[in-house]
Design an enzyme around this catalytic site. Sequence first.
Site, mmCIF file in Angstrom:
data_model
loop_
_atom_site.group_PDB
_atom_site.id
_atom_site.type_symbol
_atom_site.label_atom_id
_atom_site.label_comp_id
_atom_site.label_asym_id
_atom_site.label_seq_id
_atom_site.Cartn_x
_atom_site.Cartn_y
_atom_site.Cartn_z
ATOM 1 N N HIS A 58 -1.418 7.633 15.517
ATOM 2 C CA HIS A 58 -1.747 6.309 16.211
ATOM 3 C C HIS A 58 -3.293 6.218 15.545
ATOM 4 C CE1 HIS A 58 1.461 5.739 18.125
ATOM 5 N NE2 HIS A 58 1.525 6.686 19.280
ATOM 6 N N ASP A 61 8.374 10.464 15.302
ATOM 7 C CA ASP A 61 8.068 9.958 16.863
ATOM 8 C C ASP A 61 8.649 8.881 17.547
ATOM 9 O OD1 ASP A 61 5.223 11.244 18.474
ATOM 10 O OD2 ASP A 61 5.805 9.181 18.858
ATOM 11 N N HIS A 106 7.160 6.563 19.096
ATOM 12 C CA HIS A 106 6.252 5.543 18.876
ATOM 13 C C HIS A 106 5.912 5.378 17.586
ATOM 14 C CE1 HIS A 106 5.554 7.653 22.736
ATOM 15 N NE2 HIS A 106 5.624 6.168 23.221
ATOM 16 N N ASP A 155 9.151 12.691 21.462
ATOM 17 C CA ASP A 155 9.535 12.016 22.409
ATOM 18 C C ASP A 155 10.687 10.912 22.213
ATOM 19 O OD1 ASP A 155 8.047 10.992 20.484
ATOM 20 O OD2 ASP A 155 6.298 10.465 21.542
HETATM 21 ZN ZN ZN Z 1 4.752 9.285 20.466
#
Ligand code: ZN
Length: 370
Positions: free
Chosen positions: A141, A178, A180, A266
């Site tokens: 990120h 991931d 996200h 995740d």
């Molecule tokens: Zn994540």
Amino acid sequence: MSKKTGFVYHELFAWHDTGNWSLFLPPGFPIQPGMHVEHPETKRRFKNLLDASGFINELEIVEPIAATDEDILRFHTEKYFSTVKKMSDENGGDVGQLTQVGLGSFEIAKLSAGGVIEATKAVMAGDINNAYVLARPPGHHADADMGIGFCVFGNIVIAIKHAIANLGVQRVAVVDWDVHHGNGTETAFYDDPNVLTISAHQDNWFPPNRGFVSDIGSGDGEGFAINIPLPPGSGMGAYESAFDRIVSPALEGFKPDIIFIASGFDGSAFDPLGRMMMHSKGYASLTKKLMAAADRLCNGRLVMAHEGGYSPTYVPFCGLAVLEALSGKSSGVDDPFLEFAQGMAGQDLQPHQEELIAIVEKQISHLKGH
Ligand code: ZN
């Protein structure tokens, strides 16, 4: 027989102190102080399972070495670099958006990024075929000028820039599974036709309003960013289909010199920060698909860097399954939770998931003919 899979970890990764946040927000009324969801145990328990099962002996240990200032500054701004250092030296704090650092986190974040660089060097040198870096803090990120979503330095971005500057690498693909969106990596190379970024994530979750189908890169990089925003509830069927119909063909068309994987667990059925239904067998399956592409395209060169994954109990089993796939060896340990995840309704590809995959599949036709 020589070991073909490298593994990078350091106890200091677990000493990065994210403090007494609760879930992912800082404490303060009405939030009672608690434990940050990105706490050390998830990663440490992954390493512990490798030790306890003896599987660690099947892996080639690669020692992390702190990334140099030059390495970090190929991606991050001087201003952000000194902010992280100052906060880490003084009292800790948030170095951007939801990215807590503690005392000493600066040095640990450099070690985490350096771990991905060392793994990349070993893979490029042919010492090992592939590698898994159990990196912490995570990286996907982070932007050039700020930490985002628990990510301090962009570990994979930094390793890619190192590889291009020093290791003769020209074309790189990054696959981010991931749950996200891999916003930091995507932004870093959004204009760059030599780095293909592919993110398969839960539709519009974190960061908000990122990772849409229409985000395809810009300028010279147009067509070299691919987003697969899977609907919440996606399981093994959706992920496998997305990899078969989008990820693998895109890699084939792009022909990278090396493939990086931003490996967050995740997307698992037991994760507190995701609403997907993946499991250890699913991650092993995706790993084999990526290995098959890497074997065909770039001598099997593949570097995985750990990102998210917040079930301390379940992440270790996903990690072990991925390492078994990478190394081609068996640990003899069965995932005791697998039958529960596999038994959940909707593990097969659902029509609304297929619709999304078909839309993205159409968008990559230019890569197929590349
Ligand atoms: Zn994540």
